[in-house]
Design a protein around this motif. Sequence first.
Motif, short mmCIF file in Angstrom:
data_model
loop_
_atom_site.label_atom_id
_atom_site.label_comp_id
_atom_site.label_asym_id
_atom_site.label_seq_id
_atom_site.Cartn_x
_atom_site.Cartn_y
_atom_site.Cartn_z
N VAL A 1 4.89 -1.25 -1.32
CA VAL A 1 6.39 -1.77 -1.88
C VAL A 1 7.14 -1.15 -0.64
CG1 VAL A 1 7.77 -1.17 -3.76
CG2 VAL A 1 5.42 -1.74 -4.01
N SER A 2 8.12 -1.96 -0.16
CA SER A 2 8.91 -1.27 0.71
C SER A 2 10.04 -0.55 0.17
CB SER A 2 9.74 -2.44 1.47
OG SER A 2 10.69 -3.33 0.57
N THR A 3 10.61 0.46 0.90
CA THR A 3 11.72 1.39 0.41
C THR A 3 12.79 0.73 -0.36
OG1 THR A 3 11.13 2.82 2.04
CG2 THR A 3 13.31 3.15 0.92
N ASP B 1 -5.11 2.93 -15.35
CA ASP B 1 -6.43 3.08 -14.59
C ASP B 1 -5.90 2.42 -13.20
OD1 ASP B 1 -8.81 3.97 -13.44
OD2 ASP B 1 -9.80 2.46 -14.56
N ALA B 2 -5.19 3.15 -12.52
CA ALA B 2 -4.79 2.54 -11.15
C ALA B 2 -5.50 2.69 -10.39
CB ALA B 2 -3.40 3.25 -10.64
N ILE B 3 -5.98 1.34 -9.68
CA ILE B 3 -7.00 1.22 -8.54
C ILE B 3 -6.20 0.81 -7.16
CG2 ILE B 3 -7.22 -1.35 -8.74
CD1 ILE B 3 -10.37 -0.44 -8.11
N PHE B 4 -5.10 0.55 -7.27
CA PHE B 4 -4.13 0.21 -6.07
C PHE B 4 -2.67 0.90 -6.60
CE2 PHE B 4 -6.87 -3.36 -5.62
CZ PHE B 4 -7.38 -3.31 -4.27
N LYS B 5 -2.34 2.07 -5.78
CA LYS B 5 -1.04 2.77 -6.22
C LYS B 5 -0.32 3.48 -4.77
CE LYS B 5 -1.16 7.15 -7.68
NZ LYS B 5 -1.52 8.45 -8.37
N VAL B 6 0.86 3.07 -5.02
CA VAL B 6 1.80 3.48 -4.06
C VAL B 6 2.95 4.23 -4.91
CG1 VAL B 6 1.12 1.81 -2.06
CG2 VAL B 6 3.23 1.29 -3.90
N VAL B 7 3.51 5.32 -3.99
CA VAL B 7 4.59 5.93 -4.51
C VAL B 7 5.54 6.04 -3.53
CG1 VAL B 7 5.63 8.12 -5.35
CG2 VAL B 7 3.17 7.70 -5.64
N VAL B 8 6.75 5.27 -4.03
CA VAL B 8 8.07 5.00 -3.06
C VAL B 8 9.27 5.47 -4.08
CG1 VAL B 8 9.06 3.37 -1.74
CG2 VAL B 8 6.59 2.84 -2.27
N GLU B 9 10.06 6.22 -3.39
CA GLU B 9 11.43 6.64 -3.88
C GLU B 9 10.90 7.49 -5.17
OE1 GLU B 9 14.67 6.53 -2.75
OE2 GLU B 9 13.48 6.17 -0.78
N ASN B 10 9.77 8.16 -5.22
CA ASN B 10 9.52 8.81 -6.42
C ASN B 10 9.20 8.00 -7.81
OD1 ASN B 10 9.65 11.32 -5.41
ND2 ASN B 10 12.10 11.31 -5.59
N ILE B 11 8.82 6.68 -7.33
CA ILE B 11 8.31 5.85 -8.39
C ILE B 11 7.08 5.31 -8.03
CG2 ILE B 11 8.86 3.51 -9.31
CD1 ILE B 11 10.99 5.42 -9.91
N ILE C 1 5.40 -6.01 -1.35
CA ILE C 1 6.37 -6.42 -2.16
C ILE C 1 7.56 -5.79 -1.47
CG2 ILE C 1 7.65 -5.73 -4.24
CD1 ILE C 1 4.90 -5.47 -5.59
N GLU C 2 8.56 -6.75 -1.21
CA GLU C 2 9.73 -6.58 -0.16
C GLU C 2 11.06 -6.96 -0.77
OE1 GLU C 2 8.82 -8.03 3.81
OE2 GLU C 2 6.96 -7.14 3.97
N ILE D 1 4.70 -11.02 -1.27
CA ILE D 1 3.96 -11.76 -0.26
C ILE D 1 2.61 -11.38 -0.21
CG2 ILE D 1 4.04 -11.93 2.07
CD1 ILE D 1 7.14 -10.73 1.98
N PHE D 2 1.70 -12.54 -0.47
CA PHE D 2 0.28 -12.27 -0.34
C PHE D 2 -0.21 -12.81 0.80
CE2 PHE D 2 1.00 -12.50 -5.01
CZ PHE D 2 -0.07 -11.85 -5.62
N THR D 3 -0.88 -12.10 1.52
CA THR D 3 -1.78 -12.33 2.95
C THR D 3 -3.17 -12.17 2.74
OG1 THR D 3 -1.15 -10.18 3.71
CG2 THR D 3 0.44 -11.80 4.14
#
Length: 99
Positions: free
Chosen positions: A5-7, A53-63, A82-83, A92-94
């Motif tokens: 996920v972009s900023t 139960d997160a298998i894919f997780k990113v933290v961006v801007e504290n979210i 996600i941009e 965007i799926f690649t």
Amino acid sequence: MKFSVSTEAAKWFIDEFDLEPDAHVRFLTKIYGGIPTVYPDYYLGMSVGEKGDAIFKVVVENIIFYIDNRDAWLLDEYNLNIELRKDEVEYIFTKSEDK
């Protein structure tokens, strides 16, 4: 098999959904309606506030943005980025080269 996920997109979610730090945003698969995916008849939905139960997780801007274990198949062969483009979120799926 990457999820990002972009900023700029994270800031959009914060503004649109009035998110507080440490909020959870889950992306999930749906059969009817939503954000188109690379799979015919399957769509992407989202919910705010659910921990899972997160298998894919990113933290961006504290979210915390994540995909639950139940929906992991969505990224079996694809990456999801996600941009924000032209003031709209794009999903965007690649094709993944990891598999």
